[in-house]
Scaffold this active site. Structure first.
Site, PDB file in Angstrom:
ATOM      1  N   HIS A   1       0.727  -1.268   0.013  1.00  0.00           N
ATOM      2  CA  HIS A   1       0.097  -0.230   0.021  1.00  0.00           C
ATOM      3  C   HIS A   1       0.926   1.342  -0.023  1.00  0.00           C
ATOM      4  CE1 HIS A   1      -3.516   2.548   1.356  1.00  0.00           C
ATOM      5  NE2 HIS A   1      -2.544   2.897   2.003  1.00  0.00           N
ATOM      6  N   GLU A   2       2.025   1.228   0.806  1.00  0.00           N
ATOM      7  CA  GLU A   2       2.861   2.456   0.838  1.00  0.00           C
ATOM      8  C   GLU A   2       3.527   2.492  -0.374  1.00  0.00           C
ATOM      9  OE1 GLU A   2       2.585   4.610   3.203  1.00  0.00           O
ATOM     10  OE2 GLU A   2       1.032   3.570   4.404  1.00  0.00           O
TER      11      GLU A   2
ATOM     12  N   HIS B   1       1.287   4.396  -2.842  1.00  0.00           N
ATOM     13  CA  HIS B   1       1.447   6.033  -2.779  1.00  0.00           C
ATOM     14  C   HIS B   1       2.630   6.603  -3.641  1.00  0.00           C
ATOM     15  CE1 HIS B   1      -1.937   6.391  -0.048  1.00  0.00           C
ATOM     16  NE2 HIS B   1      -1.484   5.682   0.621  1.00  0.00           N
TER      17      HIS B   1
ATOM     18  N   GLU C   1      -6.569   6.891  -1.773  1.00  0.00           N
ATOM     19  CA  GLU C   1      -6.392   5.347  -0.720  1.00  0.00           C
ATOM     20  C   GLU C   1      -6.834   4.121  -1.465  1.00  0.00           C
ATOM     21  OE1 GLU C   1      -4.963   4.940   1.937  1.00  0.00           O
ATOM     22  OE2 GLU C   1      -4.602   6.976   2.474  1.00  0.00           O
TER      23      GLU C   1
HETATM   24 ZN   LIG Z   1      -2.772   5.125   2.388  1.00  0.00          ZN
END
Ligand SMILES: [Zn+2]
Length: 271
Positions: A129-130, A133, A192
């Site tokens: 997830h990171e 980003h 997100e």
């Molecule tokens: Zn996030």
């Protein structure tokens, strides 16, 4: 009165500018990118060096190796321009359940996250997830909207924003009050959701089990019912929406995992 020819020139220049500014994210979402990636990455690199020098870092070898093993497996499975980033990792000695990234591939994982991401696949969900980003240039998108002008302020907002962790703040004492504003500016819902979808793909491509992401989010949801959630468990989208969206991606993610395993990618990261 403008000469019509100048008007045309101005219009063409403006359209050319818009064309440069509007790009497409890795999932096909249109993005407004106005800042220089190189500039943001240079700022992030300086801030990360400062963080590594001044924040308390984990010294336990087994813990560092565990986090580094998961992170390395994921970033080494990236392809194309995403694979060219110079990734760096800091494992922060704090019991806060958090993780964050900076442009260019600088990643901070708090030891506290390991109390909830209890196996390699769950930690891979956090790191995937990171990483997403970063590859989807979410910080640039935020900077382009004028949400922050200096990456140091952005980072300080993240570090200070989660607060109450005993983390030393000396590196950020000099920052002006504007830093505090960033605390109230979480990633957008679109960012997100995108980080979830891309992150799932990244973990699967490294051979981690994408189904563990849902186990992680369920635990996070339970544990943070009453308090402010960490960055990656922002309230938008809601945990239910998030879990449903992840489950809907299982078929493609599991196919990627099986493909990775067939290529010999069988990560074995333990603490
Ligand atoms: Zn996030």
């Amino acid at each position: 009165m403008f000469n019509p020819r100048y008007k045309t020139l101005i219009l063409i220049t403006f359209l050319a500018f818009l064309h440069t500014a509007c790009t497409t994210s890795p999932t096909g979402r249109s993005q407004m990118i106005l800042k220089s990636d190189a500039e943001l990455e240079a700022q992030a690199s300086r801030e990360f060096a400062k963080l590594r020098a001044e924040a308390p870092l984990v010294t336990d070898r087994a813990t560092i190796d565990f986090v580094a093993c998961v992170a390395t497996n994921i970033v080494e499975s990236l392809e194309g321009p995403e694979a060219k980033l110079n990734w760096e990792l800091a494992v922060i000695d704090s019991q806060e359940q958090n993780a964050f990234v900076m442009p260019g591939g600088k990643m901070a994982v708090y030891e506290g996250i390991l109390s909830i991401a209890t196996n390699q696949d769950q930690l891979a969900a956090v790191i995937g997830h990171e990483v997403a980003h970063v590859t989807a240039r979410h910080a640039n998108e935020r900077a382009s909207r004028g949400e922050f002008t200096d990456i140091g302020v952005y980072i300080a907002a993240i570090v200070l924003g989660q607060g109450h962790s005993g983390l030393t703040h000396t590196a950020y004492e000099g920052l002006h009050a504007g830093a505090q504003l960033g605390i109230f500016l979480p990633h957008t819902r679109a960012q997100e959701s995108e980080a979830d979808v891309l992150g799932l793909k990244y973990m699967a491509k490294a051979g981690f089990d994408p189904r563990e992401s849902v186990e992680l989010w369920k635990k996070m949801q339970k544990e943070h019912e009453d308090d402010a959630p960490p960055e990656f468990l922002s309230t938008h989208p809601s945990s239910e929406t998030r879990i449903e969206a992840l489950i809907s991606q299982y078929p493609s993610a599991l196919a990627l995992m099986n493909e990775a395993k067939a290529q010999g990618k069988n990560p074995n990261c333990t603490r």
